[in-house]
Each structure stands twice: as structure tokens, then as C-alpha cells.
Design a protein around this motif. Sequence first.
Motif, PDB file in Angstrom:
ATOM      1  N   PHE A   1      -3.460  -1.915  -3.476  1.00 14.39           N
ATOM      2  CA  PHE A   1      -4.865  -1.966  -3.860  1.00 14.39           C
ATOM      3  C   PHE A   1      -5.055  -1.530  -5.313  1.00 14.39           C
ATOM      4  O   PHE A   1      -5.848  -2.132  -6.067  1.00 14.39           O
ATOM      5  CB  PHE A   1      -5.694  -1.074  -2.933  1.00 14.39           C
ATOM      6  CG  PHE A   1      -7.100  -0.864  -3.392  1.00 14.39           C
ATOM      7  CD1 PHE A   1      -8.024  -1.909  -3.362  1.00 14.39           C
ATOM      8  CD2 PHE A   1      -7.513   0.374  -3.878  1.00 14.39           C
ATOM      9  CE1 PHE A   1      -9.332  -1.710  -3.802  1.00 14.39           C
ATOM     10  CE2 PHE A   1      -8.808   0.578  -4.315  1.00 14.39           C
ATOM     11  CZ  PHE A   1      -9.719  -0.472  -4.270  1.00 14.39           C
ATOM     12  N   ASP A   2      -4.321  -0.488  -5.721  1.00 15.81           N
ATOM     13  CA  ASP A   2      -4.469   0.035  -7.079  1.00 15.81           C
ATOM     14  C   ASP A   2      -4.057  -1.000  -8.132  1.00 15.81           C
ATOM     15  O   ASP A   2      -4.644  -1.049  -9.235  1.00 15.81           O
ATOM     16  CB  ASP A   2      -3.635   1.303  -7.248  1.00 15.81           C
ATOM     17  CG  ASP A   2      -4.210   2.475  -6.458  1.00 15.81           C
ATOM     18  OD1 ASP A   2      -5.401   2.427  -6.109  1.00 15.81           O
ATOM     19  OD2 ASP A   2      -3.455   3.440  -6.180  1.00 15.81           O
ATOM     20  N   VAL A   3      -3.055  -1.823  -7.821  1.00 15.59           N
ATOM     21  CA  VAL A   3      -2.613  -2.828  -8.801  1.00 15.59           C
ATOM     22  C   VAL A   3      -3.342  -4.149  -8.617  1.00 15.59           C
ATOM     23  O   VAL A   3      -3.043  -5.121  -9.322  1.00 15.59           O
ATOM     24  CB  VAL A   3      -1.086  -3.046  -8.707  1.00 15.59           C
ATOM     25  CG1 VAL A   3      -0.349  -1.765  -9.031  1.00 15.59           C
ATOM     26  CG2 VAL A   3      -0.689  -3.587  -7.342  1.00 15.59           C
ATOM     27  N   GLY A   4      -4.263  -4.214  -7.630  1.00 17.25           N
ATOM     28  CA  GLY A   4      -5.083  -5.394  -7.474  1.00 17.25           C
ATOM     29  C   GLY A   4      -4.502  -6.489  -6.635  1.00 17.25           C
ATOM     30  O   GLY A   4      -5.017  -7.608  -6.643  1.00 17.25           O
ATOM     31  N   ILE A   5      -3.446  -6.198  -5.875  1.00 14.75           N
ATOM     32  CA  ILE A   5      -2.851  -7.244  -5.032  1.00 14.75           C
ATOM     33  C   ILE A   5      -3.712  -7.497  -3.805  1.00 14.75           C
ATOM     34  O   ILE A   5      -3.959  -8.649  -3.420  1.00 14.75           O
ATOM     35  CB  ILE A   5      -1.419  -6.838  -4.624  1.00 14.75           C
ATOM     36  CG1 ILE A   5      -0.534  -6.692  -5.856  1.00 14.75           C
ATOM     37  CG2 ILE A   5      -0.832  -7.852  -3.647  1.00 14.75           C
ATOM     38  CD1 ILE A   5       0.880  -6.242  -5.552  1.00 14.75           C
ATOM     39  N   ASP A   6      -4.162  -6.411  -3.142  1.00 21.15           N
ATOM     40  CA  ASP A   6      -4.971  -6.525  -1.916  1.00 21.15           C
ATOM     41  C   ASP A   6      -6.321  -5.869  -2.132  1.00 21.15           C
ATOM     42  O   ASP A   6      -6.533  -5.084  -3.086  1.00 21.15           O
ATOM     43  CB  ASP A   6      -4.257  -5.860  -0.737  1.00 21.15           C
ATOM     44  CG  ASP A   6      -3.082  -6.682  -0.236  1.00 21.15           C
ATOM     45  OD1 ASP A   6      -3.091  -7.916  -0.434  1.00 21.15           O
ATOM     46  OD2 ASP A   6      -2.143  -6.091   0.346  1.00 21.15           O
TER      47      ASP A   6
ATOM     48  N   LEU B   1       1.739   7.064   7.297  1.00 20.64           N
ATOM     49  CA  LEU B   1       1.536   7.543   5.921  1.00 20.64           C
ATOM     50  C   LEU B   1       2.268   6.648   4.921  1.00 20.64           C
ATOM     51  O   LEU B   1       1.746   6.365   3.819  1.00 20.64           O
ATOM     52  CB  LEU B   1       2.028   8.988   5.806  1.00 20.64           C
ATOM     53  CG  LEU B   1       1.090  10.060   6.359  1.00 20.64           C
ATOM     54  CD1 LEU B   1       1.777  11.430   6.360  1.00 20.64           C
ATOM     55  CD2 LEU B   1      -0.209  10.116   5.540  1.00 20.64           C
ATOM     56  N   GLU B   2       3.464   6.205   5.289  1.00 18.42           N
ATOM     57  CA  GLU B   2       4.194   5.297   4.401  1.00 18.42           C
ATOM     58  C   GLU B   2       3.430   3.985   4.225  1.00 18.42           C
ATOM     59  O   GLU B   2       3.326   3.456   3.107  1.00 18.42           O
ATOM     60  CB  GLU B   2       5.590   5.029   4.972  1.00 18.42           C
ATOM     61  CG  GLU B   2       6.511   6.238   4.935  1.00 18.42           C
ATOM     62  CD  GLU B   2       7.850   5.950   5.586  1.00 18.42           C
ATOM     63  OE1 GLU B   2       8.007   4.853   6.156  1.00 18.42           O
ATOM     64  OE2 GLU B   2       8.736   6.831   5.548  1.00 18.42           O
ATOM     65  N   SER B   3       2.883   3.480   5.317  1.00 20.16           N
ATOM     66  CA  SER B   3       2.099   2.244   5.229  1.00 20.16           C
ATOM     67  C   SER B   3       0.839   2.459   4.402  1.00 20.16           C
ATOM     68  O   SER B   3       0.439   1.593   3.605  1.00 20.16           O
ATOM     69  CB  SER B   3       1.734   1.750   6.631  1.00 20.16           C
ATOM     70  OG  SER B   3       2.893   1.419   7.367  1.00 20.16           O
ATOM     71  N   TYR B   4       0.213   3.608   4.605  1.00 25.29           N
ATOM     72  CA  TYR B   4      -1.006   3.907   3.839  1.00 25.29           C
ATOM     73  C   TYR B   4      -0.702   3.974   2.347  1.00 25.29           C
ATOM     74  O   TYR B   4      -1.434   3.402   1.513  1.00 25.29           O
ATOM     75  CB  TYR B   4      -1.603   5.228   4.328  1.00 25.29           C
ATOM     76  CG  TYR B   4      -2.745   5.722   3.464  1.00 25.29           C
ATOM     77  CD1 TYR B   4      -4.007   5.140   3.540  1.00 25.29           C
ATOM     78  CD2 TYR B   4      -2.547   6.760   2.546  1.00 25.29           C
ATOM     79  CE1 TYR B   4      -5.051   5.586   2.750  1.00 25.29           C
ATOM     80  CE2 TYR B   4      -3.583   7.222   1.754  1.00 25.29           C
ATOM     81  CZ  TYR B   4      -4.828   6.633   1.857  1.00 25.29           C
ATOM     82  OH  TYR B   4      -5.862   7.072   1.064  1.00 25.29           O
TER      83      TYR B   4
ATOM     84  N   ARG C   1      -8.115   1.053   4.125  1.00 22.60           N
ATOM     85  CA  ARG C   1      -8.918   1.771   5.126  1.00 22.60           C
ATOM     86  C   ARG C   1      -8.355   1.575   6.538  1.00 22.60           C
ATOM     87  O   ARG C   1      -8.427   2.484   7.382  1.00 22.60           O
ATOM     88  CB  ARG C   1     -10.379   1.300   5.068  1.00 22.60           C
ATOM     89  CG  ARG C   1     -11.035   1.584   3.732  1.00 22.60           C
ATOM     90  CD  ARG C   1     -10.850   3.028   3.321  1.00 22.60           C
ATOM     91  NE  ARG C   1     -11.250   3.288   1.958  1.00 22.60           N
ATOM     92  CZ  ARG C   1     -10.891   4.359   1.274  1.00 22.60           C
ATOM     93  NH1 ARG C   1     -10.072   5.245   1.821  1.00 22.60           N
ATOM     94  NH2 ARG C   1     -11.307   4.529   0.035  1.00 22.60           N
ATOM     95  N   GLN C   2      -7.803   0.399   6.818  1.00 24.62           N
ATOM     96  CA  GLN C   2      -7.171   0.191   8.121  1.00 24.62           C
ATOM     97  C   GLN C   2      -5.966   1.115   8.302  1.00 24.62           C
ATOM     98  O   GLN C   2      -5.752   1.696   9.369  1.00 24.62           O
ATOM     99  CB  GLN C   2      -6.738  -1.269   8.262  1.00 24.62           C
ATOM    100  CG  GLN C   2      -7.900  -2.246   8.418  1.00 24.62           C
ATOM    101  CD  GLN C   2      -7.439  -3.690   8.419  1.00 24.62           C
ATOM    102  OE1 GLN C   2      -6.409  -4.022   7.812  1.00 24.62           O
ATOM    103  NE2 GLN C   2      -8.198  -4.561   9.080  1.00 24.62           N
ATOM    104  N   ALA C   3      -5.175   1.246   7.243  1.00 24.27           N
ATOM    105  CA  ALA C   3      -4.030   2.164   7.306  1.00 24.27           C
ATOM    106  C   ALA C   3      -4.504   3.608   7.440  1.00 24.27           C
ATOM    107  O   ALA C   3      -3.877   4.418   8.136  1.00 24.27           O
ATOM    108  CB  ALA C   3      -3.171   1.995   6.053  1.00 24.27           C
ATOM    109  N   GLN C   4      -5.614   3.946   6.795  1.00 24.26           N
ATOM    110  CA  GLN C   4      -6.139   5.315   6.888  1.00 24.26           C
ATOM    111  C   GLN C   4      -6.595   5.621   8.320  1.00 24.26           C
ATOM    112  O   GLN C   4      -6.409   6.731   8.819  1.00 24.26           O
ATOM    113  CB  GLN C   4      -7.294   5.494   5.909  1.00 24.26           C
ATOM    114  CG  GLN C   4      -7.839   6.921   5.867  1.00 24.26           C
ATOM    115  CD  GLN C   4      -8.989   7.074   4.908  1.00 24.26           C
ATOM    116  OE1 GLN C   4      -9.506   6.084   4.367  1.00 24.26           O
ATOM    117  NE2 GLN C   4      -9.407   8.313   4.680  1.00 24.26           N
ATOM    118  N   ILE C   5      -7.190   4.635   8.967  1.00 24.68           N
ATOM    119  CA  ILE C   5      -7.604   4.826  10.364  1.00 24.68           C
ATOM    120  C   ILE C   5      -6.393   5.158  11.233  1.00 24.68           C
ATOM    121  O   ILE C   5      -6.427   6.067  12.073  1.00 24.68           O
ATOM    122  CB  ILE C   5      -8.317   3.564  10.883  1.00 24.68           C
ATOM    123  CG1 ILE C   5      -9.662   3.384  10.180  1.00 24.68           C
ATOM    124  CG2 ILE C   5      -8.504   3.642  12.404  1.00 24.68           C
ATOM    125  CD1 ILE C   5     -10.346   2.066  10.503  1.00 24.68           C
ATOM    126  N   SER C   6      -5.291   4.436  11.032  1.00 24.30           N
ATOM    127  CA  SER C   6      -4.080   4.698  11.808  1.00 24.30           C
ATOM    128  C   SER C   6      -3.527   6.085  11.511  1.00 24.30           C
ATOM    129  O   SER C   6      -3.036   6.784  12.416  1.00 24.30           O
ATOM    130  CB  SER C   6      -3.017   3.632  11.509  1.00 24.30           C
ATOM    131  OG  SER C   6      -3.482   2.344  11.883  1.00 24.30           O
TER     132      SER C   6
END
Length: 485
Positions: free
Chosen positions: A206-211, A196-199, A217-222
Motif C-alpha cells: 500500500f505504501d508504494v502504491g501497488i494495492d 503480522l507478516e501478511s499485514y 485493513r483486511q490483514a489488520q482484522i485477521s
Amino acid sequence: MQKVWSITGRSIAVSALALALTACQSMRGPEPVAQANIPEQGYLTASSGPSIAEQGYKDFFADPRLLQVLDLALANNRDLRTSTLNIQRAQQQYQITQNNQLPTIGASGSVLRQDTLNSNAMTSYNVGLGVTAYELDFWGRVRSLKDNALDTYLATASARDATQIALIGQVAQAWLNYSFANANLKLAEQTLKAQLESYNLNKKRFDVGIDSEVPVRQAQISVETARNDVANYKTQIAQAQNLLNLLVGQPVPVNLLPAQRITRITSSSALTAGLPSDLLNNRPDIRAAEYKLSAAGANIGAAKARLFPTISLTGNAGYASTSLSDLFKSGGFVWSIGPSIDLPIFDWGTRKANIKISETDQQIALSDYEKSIQSAFREVNDALAVRQNIGDRLAAQRRLVDATNTTYRLSNARFRAGIDSYLTVLDAQRASYAAEQGLLLLEQANMNNQVELYKTLGGGLKANTGDAVQQAPSSAERKAANSAQ
């Protein structure tokens, strides 16, 4: 009057002689020799000390909570209770066959009124004690049936002991399963927290446009995978508790359930197997098979005795009179005694076929006895095979856990520094989680193996090491001992 007493004296002498000869013969044949064909090369070939099966379960197991659970199971388990009731039933059946060696005496009374067209009506009264069809066991048939019942009783008692040993092993392993299900749940919850911390971190990037959205989605899968594991281990905890309650025969108190991972199951530092002869002596299932083999031999003796005449003795003594008021007066005493014989002539081979059936049953019992020995050695050698390599596996798995944890920590630091992508962190997380799960599985397997080795060696029959276990000789062993004298 003297003549009457003379006849009576001779009859009593004949009867006494018949009773003295009763059961002096036995048609039982020689006992078969078991050939288990155990491999000479195996793990159970030598010993550096006494077998751990000699230890009582209260000395073998280390946790006092587990010992309390075991005591509850021995008091309330329904399978063990049924086995105990089977012993009582077999004991009463043996008592019946033992009583058949003694004459049955019963009281009788009758009133008979006779009338014909040409004579006056007549009433007769009779009261007395009698022996009805007491078999004179010249050929040992009744004695063989008694031996069969005794061996059956002893086999039932040994089966109950085997049930107790199996129950102690099952309860200990179910208790461990509950402990390690809890440990896996805690690991899954810790992993979920980290995921959850990684997510959340990836979502902020993602929200600030870095990634891009891919790391999110990969973090969400985990995260969802960890949530699924948490739910799965909660189910395993409930199922382990249900199994433990079933084995114990009642709900196990919460204070007796292990809330933390068990790190030590036994007080023994050395798990010695003892000599092969120890296994034969300690395993009640082998002993039960031996009793059944002896019972089959007794059946052969009973079947062979049926080839010879069956002689029975019938007698009674009492009072008889045509007038009820004169029944107990002088002169009303009457007695009778006489044998009867059942001599087989033509039965179309039925009795000989029964002998063949009994001999076949003996061969089946011999095969079962040999297989029980083979199965016992296989179970012990399987447990010893695991024991031989479990230490190396645990050491390697612990090193793997250290390596994967270090890799995960370094990958996470490089990701946060912007050096590596999140995919590297994801792979490291999965490897670390899998290694931690594998270590828990191996630790549980290690302790389950210790319980399994104790059980397969025949441990668990005694509560304390100093307790004595009595093993009654079978009818075959008693016959061999009498022959040797």
C-alpha cells in the motif's frame, strides 16, 4: 435362704430364655424385584474381553505426571475427604444400633432423707448396678434398625467410592484441558505471527502504491482476531489450572503440568466395555442405591414390629441401709428384676400410617435404584456412541487440515506472484486456522471420551489391576442367603 436362691434361679432362667428369643423374629417383608427395562438393542450388549474398569487407574493411564496428580487429588480433595468422614459417621451410628441389642448396665447411688411431723427423721443409703429398660426384641424391631444402619453405612461407603471414580475422571479431563488450552495458545500465536507478516507485506504494498488500503485493513482484522484468540487461550489456561488446583486440593506442581499437547492418555489399546453384568458390579453408585433399597426394607420390619407389644426388662442389684456404716454389711444386699410391657391399643392409626410411609419409602428407593441402572447404561452407551465414530471424524478432520494448509500455501504463493488478490489468501488462512482448531478439539474429545468411558464403566476404584475390591452383602442379601440354607 433356699427359697431366695430358688426365686433367683427361676428369674435368671426366665431372663436367659428371653435373651435366647431376642431377635428370632423379623417383620421384614419380601424384597421387591427391580425392573430397569434396559433396551435389548444397544452398544453394551456383548464383549470381546474383560471390561477396562477392571484395570487399576495406575495401569489404565499412561502419563506418569498424571498419575502423580491423581495421587495428590486422592490425598487432598475436600469432597473425597468429606465422603470419608461420612463413612466414619455412619460406622459409629451402626455401632450404636448394634449396641442397642445388648443390655446397658450402669452404676447408681443415692441418699434419701425422709421426715414427717409425726415420726423421727430417717436417712437411707443405696448403691448398686442396674439394667434399665432393656428391650426384649421378640419381633425384630431393634434388629431391623441395626440392619437399616448397616445398609446405610454400606451405602455411604459406596457413595465415597463413586466420589473417587468421579474425581479421577474429572482430574484427568482437567489435566487434558490444560494441555489442549496450551496447544490452542501455541496455534493462535503461530497464526498471529503469520498474520503480522501478511499485514506488514500488505502495508508495504500500500505504501508504494501497488494495492489499495482494503487489503491492509483486511490483514489488520485477521491480526486483531488472532490477538483476541491468544488472550482468550491464556485465560483458558489460567482457568484450567485453577480447576485442577481445586480438584487436587492444593496447587499442582509446575513439573506435573503438561506443557505440550497430549497425544496418548491411556495405556490400553482396546477399550472394551465388558458384559452388562460387569457394569452392575463395577458401578458403586448402583451398589449404593441397592443398599438404600435394602435399608428401606429394614425400616418396614421396624415399623411392623411396632404393632406388637414392646417388652422391656429392668433390674438392679446392690446394697441398701439406713446407716452408711452398715451399707456393705451382711443383710444389706438387695436385688430386683421385672419386665414392663407397652401394648398399643388406640393410637388412631399412627403405627399403621408409619408402615405405609415405610412401604412408600421402599418404592421410592426401588425407583431410584432402577433409575440408577438406567442412567448407568445410558452414560456408557453415550460414551460408546462417541467411540464408534470418533475415528472416522478424526481421519476426515486430518484430511481437511492437509487440504486447507495446501490451499493456504498455494494461495499465498499466487498472491506474492501477483496472480490472485489478498482476499483469496485471507479466506485460505481462516479455513486453515479453523481446521487446525477443529482438529485439536476432536483430539481432545477423543481422549476425554476414553476417560469418560473408563469412568462410566466404574473404573478408577482400584490403584492397581491386581487389587481386590470387597463388596459386603446387604441385609436383604444376607436374609436371602439364610432363607436358601
